[in-house]
Each structure stands twice: as C-alpha cells, then as structure tokens.
Design a protein around this motif. Structure first.
Motif, mmCIF file in Angstrom:
data_model
loop_
_atom_site.group_PDB
_atom_site.id
_atom_site.type_symbol
_atom_site.label_atom_id
_atom_site.label_comp_id
_atom_site.label_asym_id
_atom_site.label_seq_id
_atom_site.Cartn_x
_atom_site.Cartn_y
_atom_site.Cartn_z
ATOM 1 N N LEU A 173 1.361 -0.916 -0.161
ATOM 2 C CA LEU A 173 0.005 0.158 0.087
ATOM 3 C C LEU A 173 1.105 1.289 -0.237
ATOM 4 N N LYS A 174 1.810 0.817 0.490
ATOM 5 C CA LYS A 174 2.955 2.536 1.319
ATOM 6 C C LYS A 174 3.208 2.712 -1.133
ATOM 7 N N LEU A 175 3.951 1.816 -1.629
ATOM 8 C CA LEU A 175 3.821 1.788 -3.059
ATOM 9 C C LEU A 175 3.349 2.163 -3.945
ATOM 10 N N LYS A 176 1.906 2.233 -3.660
ATOM 11 C CA LYS A 176 0.453 2.801 -4.412
ATOM 12 C C LYS A 176 0.386 4.036 -3.896
ATOM 13 N N GLU A 177 1.028 4.453 -2.464
ATOM 14 C CA GLU A 177 0.980 5.911 -2.546
ATOM 15 C C GLU A 177 1.586 6.704 -2.892
ATOM 16 N N GLY A 178 3.199 6.406 -3.932
ATOM 17 C CA GLY A 178 3.369 6.971 -4.347
ATOM 18 C C GLY A 178 5.122 6.942 -3.939
ATOM 19 N N ASN A 179 5.207 5.757 -3.080
ATOM 20 C CA ASN A 179 7.115 5.451 -2.654
ATOM 21 C C ASN A 179 7.610 5.097 -3.576
ATOM 22 N N LYS A 180 8.624 5.243 -4.722
ATOM 23 C CA LYS A 180 9.277 4.529 -5.372
ATOM 24 C C LYS A 180 9.531 3.067 -5.285
ATOM 25 N N SER A 181 10.247 3.157 -3.750
ATOM 26 C CA SER A 181 10.924 1.601 -3.751
ATOM 27 C C SER A 181 10.639 1.350 -2.183
ATOM 28 N N VAL A 182 10.161 0.285 -1.974
ATOM 29 C CA VAL A 182 10.151 -0.588 -0.063
ATOM 30 C C VAL A 182 11.530 0.361 0.633
ATOM 31 N N LEU A 183 12.480 0.643 -0.032
ATOM 32 C CA LEU A 183 13.117 1.044 1.394
ATOM 33 C C LEU A 183 13.227 2.415 0.867
ATOM 34 N N SER A 184 12.091 3.257 0.481
ATOM 35 C CA SER A 184 12.296 5.018 0.519
ATOM 36 C C SER A 184 11.930 5.277 1.819
ATOM 37 N N GLY A 185 11.136 4.656 2.769
ATOM 38 C CA GLY A 185 11.334 4.843 4.261
ATOM 39 C C GLY A 185 11.814 4.892 5.425
ATOM 40 N N VAL A 186 13.315 4.722 5.162
ATOM 41 C CA VAL A 186 14.531 4.393 5.413
ATOM 42 C C VAL A 186 15.249 4.828 5.370
ATOM 43 N N THR A 187 15.634 6.571 6.860
ATOM 44 C CA THR A 187 15.741 7.552 6.957
ATOM 45 C C THR A 187 17.490 7.604 6.825
ATOM 46 N N LYS A 188 18.189 8.988 6.037
ATOM 47 C CA LYS A 188 19.139 8.427 6.278
ATOM 48 C C LYS A 188 19.897 8.170 7.874
ATOM 49 N N GLY A 189 19.104 9.111 8.583
ATOM 50 C CA GLY A 189 19.900 9.597 9.934
ATOM 51 C C GLY A 189 19.748 8.220 11.008
ATOM 52 N N THR A 190 18.471 7.363 10.649
ATOM 53 C CA THR A 190 18.400 6.145 11.259
ATOM 54 C C THR A 190 19.947 6.036 12.245
ATOM 55 N N PRO A 191 20.015 5.559 13.276
ATOM 56 C CA PRO A 191 21.586 5.029 13.338
ATOM 57 C C PRO A 191 21.567 3.276 12.725
ATOM 58 N N SER A 192 23.238 2.686 12.524
ATOM 59 C CA SER A 192 23.178 1.974 11.771
ATOM 60 C C SER A 192 22.504 0.282 11.904
ATOM 61 N N LEU A 193 22.953 0.454 13.222
ATOM 62 C CA LEU A 193 22.069 -1.097 13.715
ATOM 63 C C LEU A 193 20.970 -1.272 13.319
ATOM 64 N N ILE A 194 20.054 -0.160 13.974
ATOM 65 C CA ILE A 194 18.171 -0.041 13.444
ATOM 66 C C ILE A 194 17.518 0.332 12.221
ATOM 67 N N LYS A 195 19.004 0.516 11.560
ATOM 68 C CA LYS A 195 19.013 0.888 10.123
ATOM 69 C C LYS A 195 18.407 -0.422 9.407
ATOM 70 N N ALA A 196 20.067 -1.545 9.542
ATOM 71 C CA ALA A 196 19.769 -2.473 8.772
ATOM 72 C C ALA A 196 18.547 -3.428 9.409
ATOM 73 N N TYR A 197 17.978 -3.231 10.795
ATOM 74 C CA TYR A 197 16.472 -3.925 11.375
ATOM 75 C C TYR A 197 15.951 -3.426 10.346
ATOM 76 N N ARG A 198 15.210 -2.569 10.101
ATOM 77 C CA ARG A 198 14.374 -1.826 9.319
ATOM 78 C C ARG A 198 14.336 -2.138 7.715
ATOM 79 N N ILE A 199 15.487 -2.101 7.243
ATOM 80 C CA ILE A 199 15.704 -2.113 5.509
ATOM 81 C C ILE A 199 15.764 -3.707 5.801
ATOM 82 N N GLN A 200 15.549 -5.148 6.321
ATOM 83 C CA GLN A 200 15.469 -6.221 6.601
ATOM 84 C C GLN A 200 14.386 -6.285 6.211
ATOM 85 N N ASP A 201 13.507 -5.693 7.322
ATOM 86 C CA ASP A 201 11.952 -6.633 7.892
ATOM 87 C C ASP A 201 11.691 -5.895 6.952
#
Length: 255
Positions: A122-150
């Motif tokens: 549904l997020k892609l239908k809202e206009g997000n160009k990538s499944v990973l577009s919601g992963v922010t650059k400022g997220t700490p690396s460990l949390i970012k890895a978890y969010r990417i995989q999830d």
C-alpha cells in the motif's frame, strides 16, 4: 483511567499552554524546527531507556516530553501557514485507514505477516518509489539494518528460516577472516553485522534491544568493579589485565 472527554480536555489544555508559551516565554518564542530537532532526539532516547527498563512512571513522563515536541512542531507549522495539529492528526487518520483495509475495507488477512506485506504494498501505491524509501539516512546503523530487512521481508525477500540465515552469518565470517586488505575487511565486517542482525530478526530478537541491554549490563558491572577496587584501595589503571579480570568476576558474582 480517564474518560474520552477527560483525554480530550487534557489535550485541549496542552494546546492552550503551547499557545501561551509561544506568546509569552522568551525561550519558547526563540525555538525553531532546527533548534528543537536535537532536543527531540534526546527525548526519544530517554523514552527508549524507560521502555527498556519497563519503568511505567518514567514512560509516562517521557511520553509527555515527546508529545510536547510534537505539539511544538505543529504550532510552528501553523505559524508558517503550512499545517496545524488538526492537519497532522487528520493526515495520520487517513493513512491508518488506508493502510488497514482489513479493518476499514473488505480485504481479508490471516495473520500479522499478511498485514505487514499489505502495508508495504500500500505504501508503494501511495507513491513511494521504493520499498526502502521510508528508511531514513539518519537512523542509527543497527536499527537501519533491522528496518531494511523488515521492509524487504514485506514483499517476500527473506530467508526461509533462522537456520538458513545463520548459514549466511558463517559465510560472511569466513569471508571476513579470509580478507587481509583493511578496507575490504571493514566491508566484510559490515556484512557480518548485517547478517547477524538478519539472523536475530528472523529468530524474534530485536538486536538493538539486545545490544543496549548488554551495554547497560557492562556499565553496571564495570562500575561495580570500580567500587570493588576502591574498597580495596586499588587503582584500576595500575592493575594487570589478570587482576582486573578477577575483580570483573567478583562483580559478576555480586549481581
């Protein structure tokens, strides 16, 4: 617990107080989106500590601090003529309704996993160009890895089970040990961390929570070790590693 009207009254009072502070308090008048940003991060981390400790009184306090910042940002948005707190909440309401068609529509789901998969689609239908577009650059690396995989799991890009994920850990460890070039070894170590996060996630373990608990455990144990050394008139810096290890083991026994 408070009634719905009590809750609404409390929120309305907060909005009134925010208006007063913005009009009358010199400090609050000077705040901008940028000056508040780092303070918001501090408040969120303080809330995170309270959540890890499951300290309910502290959670209540820290939730209030975070809520204040959200209301503050909305107030600044209204002053700029861009949005106010009603716009923020209405936008959230519409998003939640759209992303829960199994509640507000005729979609059927059998479990939590299907809910998450639908969420990403549904997020892609809202206009997000990538499944990973919601992963922010400022997220700490460990949390970012978890969010990417999830997130990629939401479209089916996932190991079949934890055992397969651990095979990837072994593979990355072997590549790390085989590498001699320092830059490439750093890259391989990153792959090891990423695969460990993936294994933890698939196993139902939040790696950030696990590491933070270990951090806190180490701090507590080391400080006990310092206290033991002080009680024995010893200076840790003057001790050998073997002597410090003895104090460490003694601190562990006293936990």
């Amino acid at each position: 617990m408070n009634s719905r009207q009590d809750q609404l009254d409390a929120f309305n009072r907060l909005l009134d107080i925010m208006n007063d502070l913005r009009q009358k308090c010199p400090w609050d008048q000077k705040q901008t989106l940028q000056t508040l940003r780092h303070l918001t991060l501090e408040e969120v981390y303080e809330l995170s500590d309270a959540l890890l400790n499951e300290d309910l009184p502290e959670i209540k306090k820290e939730l209030g601090d975070v809520l204040l910042h959200l209301v503050f940002y909305a107030k600044i948005g209204s002053e700029k003529g861009s949005f106010d707190i009603a716009d923020v909440i209405n936008s959230l309401n519409e998003k939640l309704i759209f992303r829960h068609p199994h509640i507000y529509g005729d979609v059927e789901v059998k479990d939590e996993e299907e809910v998450k998969q639908n969420w990403e689609k549904l997020k892609l239908k809202e206009g997000n160009k990538s499944v990973l577009s919601g992963v922010t650059k400022g997220t700490p690396s460990l949390i970012k890895a978890y969010r990417i995989q999830d997130k990629v799991k939401g479209i089916g890009f996932e190991f079949a089970n934890a055992e397969d994920a651990w095979k990837k850990v072994d593979e990355e460890l072997a590549e790390f040990h085989a590498e001699t070039d320092l830059d490439k070894k750093e890259q391989e170590l990153g792959d090891v961390f990423f695969s460990l996060v993936n294994y933890a996630r698939i196993s139902g373990i939040n790696p950030d929570t696990a590491l933070e608990r270990t951090n806190n455990k180490f701090i507590n144990r080391f400080q006990k070790m310092e206290n033991l050394a002080f009680a024995k008139n010893l200076n840790l810096a003057d001790l050998s590693l073997e002597q410090m290890d003895e104090l460490w083991e003694e601190a562990k026994k006293n936990e």
